[in-house]
Design an enzyme around this catalytic site. Structure first.
Site, PDB file in Angstrom:
ATOM      1  N   GLU A  98      -5.983   6.631  -2.247  1.00  0.00           N
ATOM      2  CA  GLU A  98      -5.998   5.621  -1.189  1.00  0.00           C
ATOM      3  C   GLU A  98      -6.403   4.249  -1.740  1.00  0.00           C
ATOM      4  O   GLU A  98      -5.817   3.222  -1.400  1.00  0.00           O
ATOM      5  CB  GLU A  98      -6.993   6.027  -0.094  1.00  0.00           C
ATOM      6  CG  GLU A  98      -6.370   6.807   1.031  1.00  0.00           C
ATOM      7  CD  GLU A  98      -5.203   6.054   1.666  1.00  0.00           C
ATOM      8  OE1 GLU A  98      -5.333   4.856   1.961  1.00  0.00           O
ATOM      9  OE2 GLU A  98      -4.144   6.661   1.845  1.00  0.00           O
TER      10      GLU A  98
ATOM     11  N   TYR B 277      -4.402  14.624  -2.804  1.00  0.00           N
ATOM     12  CA  TYR B 277      -4.770  13.849  -1.612  1.00  0.00           C
ATOM     13  C   TYR B 277      -5.917  14.533  -0.876  1.00  0.00           C
ATOM     14  O   TYR B 277      -5.807  14.942   0.280  1.00  0.00           O
ATOM     15  CB  TYR B 277      -3.557  13.679  -0.698  1.00  0.00           C
ATOM     16  CG  TYR B 277      -3.691  12.483   0.199  1.00  0.00           C
ATOM     17  CD1 TYR B 277      -3.635  11.194  -0.319  1.00  0.00           C
ATOM     18  CD2 TYR B 277      -3.900  12.634   1.552  1.00  0.00           C
ATOM     19  CE1 TYR B 277      -3.782  10.097   0.492  1.00  0.00           C
ATOM     20  CE2 TYR B 277      -4.040  11.541   2.375  1.00  0.00           C
ATOM     21  CZ  TYR B 277      -3.980  10.273   1.841  1.00  0.00           C
ATOM     22  OH  TYR B 277      -4.125   9.180   2.653  1.00  0.00           O
TER      23      TYR B 277
ATOM     24  N   HIS C 214       0.842  -1.205   0.000  1.00  0.00           N
ATOM     25  CA  HIS C 214       0.000   0.000   0.000  1.00  0.00           C
ATOM     26  C   HIS C 214       0.873   1.250   0.000  1.00  0.00           C
ATOM     27  O   HIS C 214       0.661   2.164  -0.812  1.00  0.00           O
ATOM     28  CB  HIS C 214      -0.914  -0.004   1.235  1.00  0.00           C
ATOM     29  CG  HIS C 214      -1.713   1.258   1.429  1.00  0.00           C
ATOM     30  ND1 HIS C 214      -3.053   1.356   1.115  1.00  0.00           N
ATOM     31  CD2 HIS C 214      -1.358   2.477   1.894  1.00  0.00           C
ATOM     32  CE1 HIS C 214      -3.476   2.586   1.372  1.00  0.00           C
ATOM     33  NE2 HIS C 214      -2.458   3.293   1.864  1.00  0.00           N
ATOM     34  N   GLU C 215       1.824   1.304   0.908  1.00  0.00           N
ATOM     35  CA  GLU C 215       2.639   2.520   1.031  1.00  0.00           C
ATOM     36  C   GLU C 215       3.498   2.749  -0.215  1.00  0.00           C
ATOM     37  O   GLU C 215       3.625   3.871  -0.687  1.00  0.00           O
ATOM     38  CB  GLU C 215       3.498   2.473   2.293  1.00  0.00           C
ATOM     39  CG  GLU C 215       2.685   2.482   3.585  1.00  0.00           C
ATOM     40  CD  GLU C 215       1.734   3.672   3.705  1.00  0.00           C
ATOM     41  OE1 GLU C 215       2.003   4.722   3.097  1.00  0.00           O
ATOM     42  OE2 GLU C 215       0.696   3.535   4.382  1.00  0.00           O
TER      43      GLU C 215
ATOM     44  N   HIS D 229      -9.736   7.934   3.489  1.00  0.00           N
ATOM     45  CA  HIS D 229      -9.644   6.541   3.941  1.00  0.00           C
ATOM     46  C   HIS D 229     -11.020   5.908   4.102  1.00  0.00           C
ATOM     47  O   HIS D 229     -11.129   4.737   4.439  1.00  0.00           O
ATOM     48  CB  HIS D 229      -8.918   6.443   5.280  1.00  0.00           C
ATOM     49  CG  HIS D 229      -7.450   6.746   5.203  1.00  0.00           C
ATOM     50  ND1 HIS D 229      -6.942   7.998   5.416  1.00  0.00           N
ATOM     51  CD2 HIS D 229      -6.397   5.947   4.942  1.00  0.00           C
ATOM     52  CE1 HIS D 229      -5.625   7.968   5.299  1.00  0.00           C
ATOM     53  NE2 HIS D 229      -5.265   6.737   4.996  1.00  0.00           N
TER      54      HIS D 229
ATOM     55  N   ASP E 136     -10.214  13.758   7.733  1.00  0.00           N
ATOM     56  CA  ASP E 136      -9.525  12.754   6.927  1.00  0.00           C
ATOM     57  C   ASP E 136      -9.355  13.210   5.471  1.00  0.00           C
ATOM     58  O   ASP E 136      -9.584  12.441   4.539  1.00  0.00           O
ATOM     59  CB  ASP E 136     -10.310  11.416   7.026  1.00  0.00           C
ATOM     60  CG  ASP E 136      -9.633  10.259   6.313  1.00  0.00           C
ATOM     61  OD1 ASP E 136      -8.384  10.201   6.315  1.00  0.00           O
ATOM     62  OD2 ASP E 136     -10.359   9.400   5.763  1.00  0.00           O
TER      63      ASP E 136
ATOM     64  N   HIS F 252       1.492   4.220  -2.965  1.00  0.00           N
ATOM     65  CA  HIS F 252       1.395   5.687  -2.975  1.00  0.00           C
ATOM     66  C   HIS F 252       2.537   6.279  -3.794  1.00  0.00           C
ATOM     67  O   HIS F 252       2.373   7.308  -4.455  1.00  0.00           O
ATOM     68  CB  HIS F 252       1.449   6.245  -1.550  1.00  0.00           C
ATOM     69  CG  HIS F 252       0.129   6.221  -0.839  1.00  0.00           C
ATOM     70  ND1 HIS F 252      -1.002   6.798  -1.372  1.00  0.00           N
ATOM     71  CD2 HIS F 252      -0.238   5.705   0.362  1.00  0.00           C
ATOM     72  CE1 HIS F 252      -2.008   6.641  -0.518  1.00  0.00           C
ATOM     73  NE2 HIS F 252      -1.574   5.977   0.534  1.00  0.00           N
TER      74      HIS F 252
HETATM   75 ZN   LIG Z   1      -2.581   5.320   2.264  1.00  0.00          ZN
END
Ligand SMILES: [Zn+2]
Length: 364
Positions: free
Chosen positions: A201, A192, A177-178, A279, A274, A181
């Site tokens: 996301e 974002y 996931h990271e 998310h 958020d 990005h």
């Molecule tokens: Zn993320």
């Protein structure tokens, strides 16, 4: 500083951490998980380091020409912050070195390698930037630090508080996931915030899920479609941080509350928290991808993943909405075959992003 202020700061600084600030804020108020509550408060307050773009690695050949060397093999360096917030920390393992005694170091090394292999096998993409970017990571960041993030240059892992969150290096989906990005940063560069943020996301979750499925050689049917399975301790009522196939069902805990993700547009959350629910609303495109992959069958990183990847890297606007991304994926899917195009239309219609029509086709 009030909790609200520290939450705002956390939103600004930790915007690409795997643990959303609303969950940390909830945890910070927990009485049952007292140690974790303190760790969450510290994690919210601690600023993540500023982002830096990586430099291209260029060299001059014997004729004096500038060359970018592309080598399709990972180049990993793992450092240890020794529970400080100073990056990068001390180098503890490089690409050609064997495993070390510290499990977190080896897990980070293997997770970076699994992501590199998936990107290469599935999309012929040489690392995060497509140009062989070295993959650097720092483990043992901070004390009881409840997050893991990509800072634009490296992966950074906290150890978790041990009461609610275990360390983050053990989850392949978190690492995928990271780094995902990073791929988004180097392709469409999705903002974002709001819908493009939720797409950012969601695409990171897609890369995370595909990394795990590729590592385990699973078909779409066999996959869990969970993100962050195993990061909660057994004390928490929850199996993961998110479920791509069944958004809203990943956890339901007396202290942490219930997984807030909607499964379709009827549950779309309008919020200023958020970064505009990045998310939360990511559950909607997540489910579209999982439905598409399951409908096609086989390995999700093959046809389904390629369609999503080509839509992401084929000129998508940085401010793309769900519907614009849906149209881009449908165009790519139609290029594969009518059946694949219809499966993409059906998936997006199922989550309410496009309208379904009688014959399975839509105006989108
Ligand atoms: Zn993320």
């Amino acid at each position: 500083m009030t909790i609200q202020e520290s939450r705002s700061r956390a939103v600004a600084h930790l915007h690409q951490g795997i643990i959303p600030s609303y969950l940390l804020a909830k945890l910070a108020e927990s009485e049952r998980y007292s140690q974790a509550a303190e760790a969450a408060r510290q994690t919210l307050i601690a600023p993540a380091p500023a982002q830096h773009r990586s430099q291209l690695r260029l060299s001059i050949d014997e004729n004096g020409s500038l060359v970018a060397t592309v080598e399709a093999a990972p180049n990993r360096t793992i450092s240890d912050a020794h529970n400080t917030e100073t990056l990068p920390g001390v180098v503890v393992r490089t690409e050609d070195e064997p495993t070390v005694a510290d499990v977190a170091v080896n897990q980070a090394f293997d997770g970076l390698g699994a992501t590199f292999q998936m990107l290469l096998d599935a999309f012929q993409r040489n690392s995060v930037d497509g140009k062989g970017l070295p993959l650097d990571a720092t483990v043992h960041y901070g004390t009881d630090y409840d997050n893991a993030f990509w800072n634009g240059e490296r992966m950074v892992f906290g150890d978790g508080d041990g009461e609610v969150f275990r360390g983050f290096t053990g989850s392949t989906t978190v690492i995928g996931h990271e780094l995902g990005h990073g791929v988004v940063q180097y392709t469409a560069g999705l903002e974002y915030q709001g819908q493009p943020g939720a797409l950012n996301e969601s695409l990171a979750d897609v890369f995370g899920a595909l990394t795990e499925q590729h590592l385990l050689d699973q078909t779409a049917d066999e996959a869990s479609w969970l993100i962050g399975a195993g990061i909660f301790t057994p004390a928490v009522h929850g199996k993961a941080l998110r479920s791509m196939l069944h958004p809203g069902t990943a956890y339901d805990d007396p202290e942490l509350g219930k997984d807030p993700q909607p499964a379709d547009m009827s549950g779309y959350v309008k919020t200023t928290e958020d970064n505009g629910g990045v998310h939360i609303n990511s559950g909607i495109p997540n489910r579209a991808f999982a439905l598409f992959a399951v409908e096609l069958g086989g390995k999700a990183w093959e046809t389904a993943g390629s369609v999503w990847y080509r839509a992401l890297s084929g000129g998508l606007s940085s401010s793309a909405t769900f519907e614009q991304f849906a149209k881009a994926t449908i165009k790519e899917a139609d290029d594969v075959s009518t059946a694949v195009g219809d499966a993409a239309r059906m998936a997006w219609a199922s989550v309410g992003v496009i309208k379904a029509t009688g014959d399975g086709r839509s105006a989108a």
